[in-house]
Design a protein around this motif. Structure first.
Motif, PDB file in Angstrom:
ATOM      1  N   ASN A  79     -15.849  -1.767   0.592  1.00 52.48           N
ATOM      2  CA  ASN A  79     -15.638  -0.966   1.802  1.00 52.48           C
ATOM      3  C   ASN A  79     -14.886  -1.751   2.873  1.00 52.48           C
ATOM      4  OD1 ASN A  79     -17.891  -2.642   2.136  1.00 52.48           O
ATOM      5  ND2 ASN A  79     -18.872  -1.252   3.595  1.00 52.48           N
ATOM      6  N   PHE A  80     -13.631  -2.122   2.552  1.00 48.11           N
ATOM      7  CA  PHE A  80     -12.784  -2.792   3.532  1.00 48.11           C
ATOM      8  C   PHE A  80     -12.531  -1.860   4.713  1.00 48.11           C
ATOM      9  CE2 PHE A  80     -11.417  -4.810  -0.502  1.00 48.11           C
ATOM     10  CZ  PHE A  80     -11.611  -6.142  -0.163  1.00 48.11           C
ATOM     11  N   PRO A  81     -12.409  -2.400   5.921  1.00 46.23           N
ATOM     12  CA  PRO A  81     -12.043  -1.548   7.060  1.00 46.23           C
ATOM     13  C   PRO A  81     -10.627  -1.013   6.883  1.00 46.23           C
ATOM     14  CG  PRO A  81     -12.092  -3.874   7.696  1.00 46.23           C
ATOM     15  CD  PRO A  81     -12.667  -3.796   6.324  1.00 46.23           C
ATOM     16  N   PRO A  82     -10.296   0.097   7.530  1.00 49.00           N
ATOM     17  CA  PRO A  82      -9.003   0.754   7.315  1.00 49.00           C
ATOM     18  C   PRO A  82      -7.784  -0.112   7.590  1.00 49.00           C
ATOM     19  CG  PRO A  82     -10.492   2.203   8.498  1.00 49.00           C
ATOM     20  CD  PRO A  82     -11.155   0.865   8.446  1.00 49.00           C
ATOM     21  N   GLU A  83      -7.930  -1.122   8.445  1.00 50.21           N
ATOM     22  CA  GLU A  83      -6.774  -1.954   8.798  1.00 50.21           C
ATOM     23  C   GLU A  83      -6.468  -3.043   7.764  1.00 50.21           C
ATOM     24  OE1 GLU A  83     -10.373  -3.630  11.090  1.00 50.21           O
ATOM     25  OE2 GLU A  83      -9.545  -1.654  10.548  1.00 50.21           O
ATOM     26  N   ILE A  84      -7.305  -3.156   6.741  1.00 50.89           N
ATOM     27  CA  ILE A  84      -7.082  -4.152   5.687  1.00 50.89           C
ATOM     28  C   ILE A  84      -6.568  -3.442   4.435  1.00 50.89           C
ATOM     29  CG2 ILE A  84      -8.200  -5.786   4.112  1.00 50.89           C
ATOM     30  CD1 ILE A  84     -10.053  -6.582   6.331  1.00 50.89           C
ATOM     31  N   SER A  85      -5.484  -3.944   3.890  1.00 47.74           N
ATOM     32  CA  SER A  85      -4.904  -3.370   2.688  1.00 47.74           C
ATOM     33  C   SER A  85      -5.548  -3.985   1.450  1.00 47.74           C
ATOM     34  CB  SER A  85      -3.390  -3.609   2.646  1.00 47.74           C
ATOM     35  OG  SER A  85      -2.868  -3.280   1.366  1.00 47.74           O
ATOM     36  N   GLU A  86      -6.048  -3.135   0.572  1.00 48.70           N
ATOM     37  CA  GLU A  86      -6.623  -3.615  -0.687  1.00 48.70           C
ATOM     38  C   GLU A  86      -5.569  -4.277  -1.568  1.00 48.70           C
ATOM     39  OE1 GLU A  86      -9.482  -0.602   0.822  1.00 48.70           O
ATOM     40  OE2 GLU A  86      -7.291  -0.722   0.650  1.00 48.70           O
ATOM     41  N   PHE A  87      -4.318  -3.866  -1.454  1.00 45.45           N
ATOM     42  CA  PHE A  87      -3.257  -4.506  -2.229  1.00 45.45           C
ATOM     43  C   PHE A  87      -3.263  -6.009  -1.969  1.00 45.45           C
ATOM     44  CE2 PHE A  87      -1.629  -0.240  -2.711  1.00 45.45           C
ATOM     45  CZ  PHE A  87      -0.842  -0.276  -3.848  1.00 45.45           C
ATOM     46  N   GLU A  88      -3.321  -6.386  -0.703  1.00 44.35           N
ATOM     47  CA  GLU A  88      -3.323  -7.808  -0.334  1.00 44.35           C
ATOM     48  C   GLU A  88      -4.674  -8.447  -0.629  1.00 44.35           C
ATOM     49  OE1 GLU A  88      -2.090  -8.235   3.703  1.00 44.35           O
ATOM     50  OE2 GLU A  88      -0.211  -7.144   3.416  1.00 44.35           O
ATOM     51  N   ALA A  89      -5.751  -7.731  -0.319  1.00 39.84           N
ATOM     52  CA  ALA A  89      -7.090  -8.314  -0.454  1.00 39.84           C
ATOM     53  C   ALA A  89      -7.428  -8.672  -1.895  1.00 39.84           C
ATOM     54  CB  ALA A  89      -8.141  -7.355   0.114  1.00 39.84           C
ATOM     55  N   ILE A  90      -7.023  -7.822  -2.856  1.00 43.73           N
ATOM     56  CA  ILE A  90      -7.401  -8.074  -4.247  1.00 43.73           C
ATOM     57  C   ILE A  90      -6.256  -8.666  -5.069  1.00 43.73           C
ATOM     58  CG2 ILE A  90      -9.056  -6.176  -4.133  1.00 43.73           C
ATOM     59  CD1 ILE A  90      -7.207  -4.565  -5.937  1.00 43.73           C
ATOM     60  N   GLY A  91      -5.072  -8.778  -4.459  1.00 47.80           N
ATOM     61  CA  GLY A  91      -3.978  -9.463  -5.120  1.00 47.80           C
ATOM     62  C   GLY A  91      -3.230  -8.662  -6.172  1.00 47.80           C
ATOM     63  N   VAL A  92      -2.860  -7.418  -5.838  1.00 52.44           N
ATOM     64  CA  VAL A  92      -1.994  -6.653  -6.737  1.00 52.44           C
ATOM     65  C   VAL A  92      -0.673  -6.385  -6.032  1.00 52.44           C
ATOM     66  CG1 VAL A  92      -3.863  -5.578  -8.043  1.00 52.44           C
ATOM     67  CG2 VAL A  92      -2.982  -4.442  -5.998  1.00 52.44           C
ATOM     68  N   THR A  93       0.346  -6.068  -6.805  1.00 51.75           N
ATOM     69  CA  THR A  93       1.700  -5.939  -6.292  1.00 51.75           C
ATOM     70  C   THR A  93       2.052  -4.495  -5.995  1.00 51.75           C
ATOM     71  OG1 THR A  93       2.307  -7.807  -7.702  1.00 51.75           O
ATOM     72  CG2 THR A  93       4.107  -6.532  -6.743  1.00 51.75           C
ATOM     73  N   ALA A  94       2.563  -4.236  -4.798  1.00 52.44           N
ATOM     74  CA  ALA A  94       3.039  -2.909  -4.432  1.00 52.44           C
ATOM     75  C   ALA A  94       4.469  -2.750  -4.935  1.00 52.44           C
ATOM     76  CB  ALA A  94       2.983  -2.711  -2.920  1.00 52.44           C
ATOM     77  N   GLU A  95       4.678  -1.716  -5.753  1.00 53.56           N
ATOM     78  CA  GLU A  95       5.988  -1.434  -6.346  1.00 53.56           C
ATOM     79  C   GLU A  95       6.486  -0.098  -5.810  1.00 53.56           C
ATOM     80  OE1 GLU A  95       7.004  -1.727 -10.851  1.00 53.56           O
ATOM     81  OE2 GLU A  95       6.231   0.298 -10.516  1.00 53.56           O
ATOM     82  N   PRO A  96       7.746  -0.001  -5.368  1.00 54.73           N
ATOM     83  CA  PRO A  96       8.236   1.270  -4.829  1.00 54.73           C
ATOM     84  C   PRO A  96       8.136   2.397  -5.852  1.00 54.73           C
ATOM     85  CG  PRO A  96       9.767  -0.509  -4.327  1.00 54.73           C
ATOM     86  CD  PRO A  96       8.753  -1.070  -5.299  1.00 54.73           C
ATOM     87  N   SER A  97       7.697   3.564  -5.395  1.00 57.36           N
ATOM     88  CA  SER A  97       7.682   4.758  -6.232  1.00 57.36           C
ATOM     89  C   SER A  97       9.067   5.397  -6.199  1.00 57.36           C
ATOM     90  CB  SER A  97       6.632   5.750  -5.736  1.00 57.36           C
ATOM     91  OG  SER A  97       5.326   5.229  -5.882  1.00 57.36           O
ATOM     92  N   ARG A  98       9.309   6.322  -7.116  1.00 55.35           N
ATOM     93  CA  ARG A  98      10.612   6.981  -7.179  1.00 55.35           C
ATOM     94  C   ARG A  98      10.681   8.217  -6.305  1.00 55.35           C
ATOM     95  NH1 ARG A  98      13.703  10.774 -10.011  1.00 55.35           N
ATOM     96  NH2 ARG A  98      11.907  11.646 -11.094  1.00 55.35           N
ATOM     97  N   THR A  99       9.545   8.939  -6.148  1.00 52.73           N
ATOM     98  CA  THR A  99       9.594  10.240  -5.478  1.00 52.73           C
ATOM     99  C   THR A  99       8.748  10.327  -4.218  1.00 52.73           C
ATOM    100  OG1 THR A  99       7.796  11.103  -6.856  1.00 52.73           O
ATOM    101  CG2 THR A  99      10.046  11.416  -7.665  1.00 52.73           C
ATOM    102  N   VAL A 100       7.890   9.359  -3.964  1.00 50.11           N
ATOM    103  CA  VAL A 100       7.041   9.379  -2.765  1.00 50.11           C
ATOM    104  C   VAL A 100       7.133   8.034  -2.062  1.00 50.11           C
ATOM    105  CG1 VAL A 100       5.437  11.103  -3.700  1.00 50.11           C
ATOM    106  CG2 VAL A 100       4.970   8.664  -4.047  1.00 50.11           C
ATOM    107  N   ALA A 101       6.746   8.010  -0.782  1.00 54.41           N
ATOM    108  CA  ALA A 101       6.818   6.774  -0.011  1.00 54.41           C
ATOM    109  C   ALA A 101       5.674   5.819  -0.325  1.00 54.41           C
ATOM    110  CB  ALA A 101       6.833   7.098   1.486  1.00 54.41           C
TER     111      ALA A 101
END
Length: 210
Positions: free
Chosen positions: A97-119
């Protein structure tokens, strides 16, 4: 003799635990979303399935009001990332239950990859991503059903056998009861039986016109 459990008498938490233990195994939607302020969120939702074939839609349920629901309602977009066995610990960690201002991508160490059709970005380490735009949300009791139309399916060729996904390469995770998870285990194949092939089925005579 069976034990009967009245949902009202058992209470919300106790009956919820029972439901989670008997409605199993449940596939996991590893949902990525973005807040109105641009913060990325990633969370697993195990009340997840296909909602429609044409147009293609998927649905997940937010138990209570979570960041995923808030973000999807704010932006109208989300991505369902495939929950693979190899990401077991990270998927579990993203339920913190991370607070809304913390991104789970950074917290757990996964890579954000651009999608093709959505932001909203995909999880680069996930073999499949369903890019969705919000179709509707439906409040049900203390939960909200989120239905999204699939705008793009991105799949890693490494999990394909020809042009079809191979379950042994996908290695999906599923949720059970308590703190239990499952993998695919033994895989069995069986074809559906057409009524015309059912042993001893009755074929009515052709009707006659008078």
């Amino acid at each position: 003799m069976r034990v009967d459990v009245d949902p009202e008498a058992a209470g919300r938490r106790a009956f919820y635990a029972l439901l989670n233990s008997v409605v199993v195994p449940r596939p996991i939607a590893w949902v990525s979303s973005r807040s109105a302020d641009g913060v990325l969120n990633l969370a697993p939702h195990s009340f997840f399935t296909v909602a429609s074939v044409q147009p293609p839609m998927v649905q997940f349920t937010s138990v209570g009001r979570k960041d995923s629901l808030n973000n999807v309602e704010a932006t109208g977009e989300f991505v369902v990332n495939f929950a693979a066995e190899s990401r077991y610990e990270q998927i579990n960690a993203s339920a913190t239950n991370f607070p809304p201002e913390i991104s789970e991508f950074e917290a757990i160490g996964v890579t954000a990859e651009p999608s093709r059709t959505v932001a909203v970005p995909r999880v680069a380490e996930s073999p499949v991503a369903l890019e969705c735009t919000l179709h509707t949300t439906l409040p049900l009791g203390d939960c909200t059903l989120v239905i999204g139309q699939v705008r793009n399916l991105a799949i890693d060729p490494a999990v394909l056998d020809g042009d079809h996904p191979d379950i042994q390469r996908l290695r999906p995770l599923a949720r059970l009861g308590k703190d239990e998870w499952s993998t695919i285990g033994e895989v069995r194949s069986i074809s559906r039986i057409r009524f015309a092939d059912w042993p001893g089925h009755f074929t009515p005579p052709a009707s006659t016109q008078q």
